[in-house]
Design a protein around this motif. Structure first.
Motif, PDB file in Angstrom:
ATOM      1  N   ASP A 255       2.768   2.430  -2.142  1.00 37.49           N
ATOM      2  CA  ASP A 255       2.734   3.077  -3.457  1.00 37.49           C
ATOM      3  C   ASP A 255       1.351   3.033  -4.098  1.00 37.49           C
ATOM      4  O   ASP A 255       1.225   3.271  -5.299  1.00 37.49           O
ATOM      5  CB  ASP A 255       3.743   2.401  -4.397  1.00 37.49           C
ATOM      6  CG  ASP A 255       5.179   2.610  -3.949  1.00 37.49           C
ATOM      7  OD1 ASP A 255       5.487   3.729  -3.510  1.00 37.49           O
ATOM      8  OD2 ASP A 255       5.969   1.657  -4.034  1.00 37.49           O
ATOM      9  N   ASP A 256       0.329   2.747  -3.307  1.00 39.96           N
ATOM     10  CA  ASP A 256      -1.031   2.628  -3.835  1.00 39.96           C
ATOM     11  C   ASP A 256      -1.811   3.906  -3.497  1.00 39.96           C
ATOM     12  O   ASP A 256      -2.161   4.143  -2.343  1.00 39.96           O
ATOM     13  CB  ASP A 256      -1.720   1.407  -3.232  1.00 39.96           C
ATOM     14  CG  ASP A 256      -3.028   1.055  -3.926  1.00 39.96           C
ATOM     15  OD1 ASP A 256      -3.645   1.961  -4.536  1.00 39.96           O
ATOM     16  OD2 ASP A 256      -3.447  -0.108  -3.857  1.00 39.96           O
ATOM     17  N   ASP A 257      -2.068   4.718  -4.502  1.00 33.96           N
ATOM     18  CA  ASP A 257      -2.765   5.984  -4.266  1.00 33.96           C
ATOM     19  C   ASP A 257      -4.162   5.790  -3.693  1.00 33.96           C
ATOM     20  O   ASP A 257      -4.693   6.687  -3.021  1.00 33.96           O
ATOM     21  CB  ASP A 257      -2.859   6.788  -5.567  1.00 33.96           C
ATOM     22  CG  ASP A 257      -1.518   7.363  -5.993  1.00 33.96           C
ATOM     23  OD1 ASP A 257      -0.619   7.463  -5.139  1.00 33.96           O
ATOM     24  OD2 ASP A 257      -1.366   7.704  -7.188  1.00 33.96           O
ATOM     25  N   ARG A 258      -4.780   4.637  -3.920  1.00 35.08           N
ATOM     26  CA  ARG A 258      -6.124   4.376  -3.387  1.00 35.08           C
ATOM     27  C   ARG A 258      -6.123   4.330  -1.864  1.00 35.08           C
ATOM     28  O   ARG A 258      -7.162   4.546  -1.231  1.00 35.08           O
ATOM     29  CB  ARG A 258      -6.667   3.054  -3.916  1.00 35.08           C
ATOM     30  CG  ARG A 258      -6.807   2.954  -5.422  1.00 35.08           C
ATOM     31  CD  ARG A 258      -7.238   1.538  -5.787  1.00 35.08           C
ATOM     32  NE  ARG A 258      -6.286   0.554  -5.285  1.00 35.08           N
ATOM     33  CZ  ARG A 258      -6.549  -0.750  -5.138  1.00 35.08           C
ATOM     34  NH1 ARG A 258      -7.755  -1.212  -5.435  1.00 35.08           N
ATOM     35  NH2 ARG A 258      -5.618  -1.580  -4.696  1.00 35.08           N
TER      36      ARG A 258
ATOM     37  N   LEU B 264       0.804  -1.226   0.000  1.00 35.56           N
ATOM     38  CA  LEU B 264       0.000   0.000   0.000  1.00 35.56           C
ATOM     39  C   LEU B 264       0.836   1.275   0.000  1.00 35.56           C
ATOM     40  O   LEU B 264       0.295   2.361  -0.233  1.00 35.56           O
ATOM     41  CB  LEU B 264      -0.932   0.010   1.213  1.00 35.56           C
ATOM     42  CG  LEU B 264      -2.038  -1.046   1.230  1.00 35.56           C
ATOM     43  CD1 LEU B 264      -2.827  -0.952   2.531  1.00 35.56           C
ATOM     44  CD2 LEU B 264      -2.965  -0.903   0.027  1.00 35.56           C
TER      45      LEU B 264
END
Length: 210
Positions: free
Chosen positions: A197-200, A195
């Motif tokens: 690097d997960d923009d969500r 997570l």
């Protein structure tokens, strides 16, 4: 990335250190006592016996790109450990200019998702929430403090934790999962690293379960 891991001697913390190093990250394991496992794996270890010493925490995380915390209650008697420790961590991250923070909370925190079955909604969740009410109330405080910190944050909410090897797991961005019964500590650590690097997952909660 340069990562700081808090609670590095705990179950999730050890997994975070090990998996982060395997993925090629540079890791600083921040712990109150000697983190022999983390050192053996190749992490830099920063011993801070008293997390209320924010200056020492700041020095330990200086230069890091993100921090991950596995700090939380291990037993019902642990009380308000999560919010108190996390408040010091947040102050240190802000002082050091570390922009990204992820922490572990728990699935019973927050509203139940639509679609939960009768057993979860009327039996399991009420019992667990009542038995561990003080722990979950403290985690709610911790979540509010994190959300108000000004950092880019993610809170991961697992159900009952096991020591099984990493496997397939489900996630829910922005809330809790239905039929969330258990998940392994290795799964939680794997998700937290994914997570980063997960923009969500920015400034929100993420449910996880097998």
């Amino acid at each position: 990335m340069k990562l700081a891991v808090f609670g590095a001697t705990g179950g999730i913390g050890r997994q975070l250190v090990r998996q982060a190093l395997e993925q090629g990250h540079a890791v600083t394991a921040v712990a109150r006592r000697n983190a022999e496992d983390a050192a053996a794996d190749g992490a830099r270890v920063a011993i801070v016996p008293d997390f209320s010493e924010v200056d020492r925490l700041r020095d330990a995380v200086a230069g890091c790109d993100a921090a991950l915390s596995g700090v939380g209650p291990r037993t019902r008697a642990d009380g308000a450990v999560a919010s108190g420790v996390t408040r010091h961590i947040l102050a240190a991250l802000t002082a050091a200019g570390v922009p990204r923070f992820e922490a572990v909370s728990a699935a019973p925190v927050g509203p139940r998702p639509a679609g939960d079955g009768f057993l979860d909604r009327r039996v399991l969740h009420p019992i667990v929430s009542r038995v561990f009410a003080a722990n979950y109330a403290d985690l709610e405080v911790m979540e509010r403090d994190i959300a108000a910190s000004g950092l880019t944050w993610t809170v991961v909410r697992p159900p009952r934790l096991t020591d099984q090897p990493r496997g397939e797991y489900r996630i829910a961005i922005g809330g809790n999962l239905t039929r969330a019964r258990f998940v392994s500590r290795a799964d939680v650590a794997h998700l937290m690293l994914a997570l980063l690097d997960d923009d969500r997952a920015r400034d929100t909660v993420v449910g996880v379960a097998r």
